[in-house]
Design a protein around this motif. Structure first.
Motif, short mmCIF file in Angstrom:
data_model
loop_
_atom_site.label_atom_id
_atom_site.label_comp_id
_atom_site.label_asym_id
_atom_site.label_seq_id
_atom_site.Cartn_x
_atom_site.Cartn_y
_atom_site.Cartn_z
N TYR A 1 9.36 -0.12 -5.87
CA TYR A 1 9.51 -0.84 -4.60
C TYR A 1 8.17 -0.97 -3.88
O TYR A 1 7.84 -2.03 -3.35
N GLN A 2 7.37 0.10 -3.85
CA GLN A 2 6.10 0.08 -3.14
C GLN A 2 5.11 -0.90 -3.76
O GLN A 2 4.44 -1.65 -3.05
N ARG A 3 5.01 -0.89 -5.08
CA ARG A 3 4.04 -1.79 -5.70
C ARG A 3 4.45 -3.26 -5.60
O ARG A 3 3.60 -4.13 -5.48
N MET A 4 5.76 -3.49 -5.60
CA MET A 4 6.22 -4.87 -5.43
C MET A 4 5.93 -5.35 -4.01
O MET A 4 5.43 -6.45 -3.80
N ARG A 5 6.24 -4.53 -3.02
CA ARG A 5 6.10 -4.92 -1.62
C ARG A 5 4.65 -5.00 -1.19
O ARG A 5 4.27 -5.92 -0.44
#
Length: 218
Positions: free
Chosen positions: A130-134
């Motif tokens: 989630y963090q790398r996508m966002r």
């Protein structure tokens, strides 16, 4: 001879139909983007189950004509589910689910166009999926996705005309109604075409401008 009085006398009906068309376009594009983002990301996860669900969804809704989807939701789904559904919800659901399949593919392709090394780097830094996508992947991918997303949204606006088949009072439904009692289809449908040109040509020009900007950023 072209009779402009037909348009002038029935302008309130055309205006009402245009507002309905714009309303459905706005809400179905918004919902389609939201659902499409979820489906697109499902296809990019490490879960085989989520990938399969996302792929099946895309293939179903991309390969069944929108008109069939609208008619099925409005007429057949209530029989299977044992409940009633209004034409508003049938139109909204059909348009949104159909658009989402195309948006999902655009979003998936946009994310996959980013250098895989960035994913490896963010993973090495301890970022979650989630963090790398966002924070990293989606902001970069979005710039590349703007032109195709804009183009698909223009197509979606034109797709709303199919709602007239389930009696949603959009611009085409109102045109058919006016034509039925004025017996002036030439004027009526010519005017509808002009209305769509006036609406979509500026959007198409904006889409092309965004495409040039996107190419310059790469």
């Amino acid at each position: 001879m072209f009779d402009f009085s037909v348009i002038i006398q029935n302008w309130p009906l055309f205006w009402k139909g245009l507002l309905v068309t714009l309303f459905y376009s706005a809400i179905s594009i918004s919902a389609g983007l939201f659902i499409g983002l979820i489906v697109g990301l499902m296809q990019l996860t490490g879960s085989r189950l989520l990938k399969t669900i996302g792929r099946v969804y895309v293939e179903i809704f991309r390969n069944i004509p929108l008109l069939v989807i609208l008619l099925w939701i409005y007429y057949a789904f209530p029989i299977f589910a044992g409940l009633s559904i209004t034409k508003f919800w049938a139109g909204f659901a059909g348009l949104s689910l159909y658009a989402a399949a195309f948006y999902a593919e655009i979003l998936r392709a946009g994310v996959q166009s980013i250098d895989p090394g960035q994913t490896d780097a963010t993973t090495a830094l301890g970022m979650t999926y989630y963090q790398r996508m966002r924070r990293v992947i989606l902001p970069q991918a979005f710039r590349r996705m703007i032109p195709p997303l804009a183009g698909q949204s223009i197509i979606q606006i034109k797709n709303t005309t199919l709602m007239s088949m389930i009696t949603v009072p959009d611009i085409l439904y109102q045109a058919s109604y006016v034509s039925s009692f004025t017996y002036r289809p030439m004027e009526v449908y010519t005017f509808v075409g002009i209305m769509f040109l006036a609406l979509l040509v500026p959007l198409t020009l904006v889409s092309r401008k965004l495409e040039k900007i996107s190419e310059a950023v790469k």
